[in-house]
Design an enzyme around this catalytic site. Structure first.
Site, short mmCIF file in Angstrom:
data_model
loop_
_atom_site.label_atom_id
_atom_site.label_comp_id
_atom_site.label_asym_id
_atom_site.label_seq_id
_atom_site.Cartn_x
_atom_site.Cartn_y
_atom_site.Cartn_z
N LEU A 197 0.80 -1.23 0.00
CA LEU A 197 0.00 0.00 0.00
C LEU A 197 0.84 1.28 0.00
CD1 LEU A 197 -2.90 1.31 0.40
CD2 LEU A 197 -2.36 1.30 2.83
N ASN A 198 1.94 1.29 0.76
CA ASN A 198 2.67 2.56 0.93
C ASN A 198 3.27 3.11 -0.35
OD1 ASN A 198 2.04 2.53 3.59
ND2 ASN A 198 4.14 2.60 4.35
N TYR A 199 3.40 2.30 -1.38
CA TYR A 199 3.97 2.83 -2.63
C TYR A 199 2.92 3.42 -3.55
CZ TYR A 199 8.05 0.27 -1.00
OH TYR A 199 9.07 -0.22 -0.24
#
Length: 344
Positions: free
Chosen positions: A281-283
């Site tokens: 998710l963080n990318y």
């Protein structure tokens, strides 16, 4: 320290959030479902997170760092192949990242270089013993290693010059301004040497795209995939980050570079997780699906949602979202959608 203690989301014990009605909620007043959702499901889908309270974890008074590189001349394929076999099985106190880039040799040819930056929660002697037993292929020497306190290790790991004052960690100034594209994959089984050679050849052909392999295992494999929205736990050797940075300006240049990451991502299909092809998710990789937040938002949201959270967690996030923000006020191009029936 994720192999020792899990992720920051695994250590959050309290949060404050302003919901769609403008109420300031804490863990108790928001309830465990919403608290679960905003510890790994992307807080922006549910409200405005004001604060997180994170449990402190113990680090030794002294830790050990090393950062060694290997090139094609130094059997990079063998070393990388061995890393894939052992990185997730090493002592939980040991984290060895593997960064793979294309560099120029002295005579101007393109070649592969692997860099292994590492943090060990212990001293040099213990580290060398572990490496001699578990990963002798790297050929780690005592002279490669440095002991320091943990704060200094963070500064060093993220490229501050040695001896920078601890207060550097409080600086909010970005030292470099670059454009970048990131993509991700999850590795479930080791890649064969033949596979690595073909991947390295593809990288040399593309020239600009790099990889960062983050090892999993340890504590990461002990936490249930349902404990938090983040599901990538047991069964993952590593998360792969695709990296490409550039400094030139212009949309055409950006598109050309972004396309290179897509080409390599496509090439990696046989080697990584599938059904779903998982992502981190963080990318925020918009290539894997975008939500227009219209009538199809649930179905559009499922495309990337299942990759980020897997099926069970995604469905639970949608339930929480439907309950706390039925009209989808908090939305973005990859937010958690509401259930389709919510609008009738």
């Amino acid at each position: 320290m994720m192999r020792k203690y899990g992720l920051s989301i695994d250590n959050i014990i309290e949060a404050e959030l302003v919901d769609v009605k403008g109420r300031l909620l804490n863990r108790e007043s928001m309830g465990e479902d919403l608290f679960w959702a905003i510890t790994g499901g992307g807080g922006a889908s549910f409200g405005v997170v004001i604060s997180y309270k994170i449990n402190l974890v113990r680090v030794p008074s002294s830790v050990t760092l090393f950062k060694v590189t290997r090139t094609s001349k130094q059997n990079v394929t063998n070393v990388a192949h061995r890393w894939l076999q052992v990185a997730d099985k090493l002592d939980n106190n040991l984290f060895i990242r593997m960064i793979i880039n294309v560099v120029n040799t002295t005579n101007g040819e393109k070649t592969i270089r692997a860099t292994f930056p590492s943090l060990f929660l212990g001293n040099i002697t213990t580290l060398i013993n572990i490496m001699d037993q578990s990963f002798p292929e790297l050929g780690l020497q005592t002279s490669d290693c440095q002991e320091m306190n943990w704060t200094q290790s963070v500064l060093r790991y993220f490229s501050s010059p040695p001896g920078s004052p601890d207060s550097t960690l409080l600086s909010r100034i970005r030292r470099t301004v670059v454009h970048l594209k990131r993509k991700s994959d999850y590795l479930k089984k080791p890649i064969s040497k033949q596979g690595l050679i073909s991947i390295f050849n593809k990288m040399v052909e593309l020239e600009r795209v790099g990889f960062i392999f983050n090892p999993y295992g340890g504590r990461m494999a002990e936490i249930s995939e349902f404990a938090k929205p983040f599901p990538h736990r047991a069964g993952n050797i590593a998360k792969i980050q695709y990296t490409l940075d550039w400094t030139e300006y212009g949309v055409d240049i950006a598109n050309r570079y972004i396309n290179l990451t897509r080409v390599l991502h496509e090439y990696m299909t046989p080697f990584v997780s599938n059904y779903p092809r998982e992502a981190f998710l963080n990318y925020r990789d918009l290539d894997i699906g975008v939500n227009h937040n219209g009538n199809n938002s649930f179905f559009e949201g499922s495309v990337y949602g299942v990759k980020y959270f897997k099926d069970t967690n995604f469905k639970r996030l949608v339930k929480v979202k439907t309950k706390v923000d039925r009209d989808n006020f908090f939305r973005n191009e990859q937010s958690i959608p509401t259930l389709p029936s919510a609008h009738h």
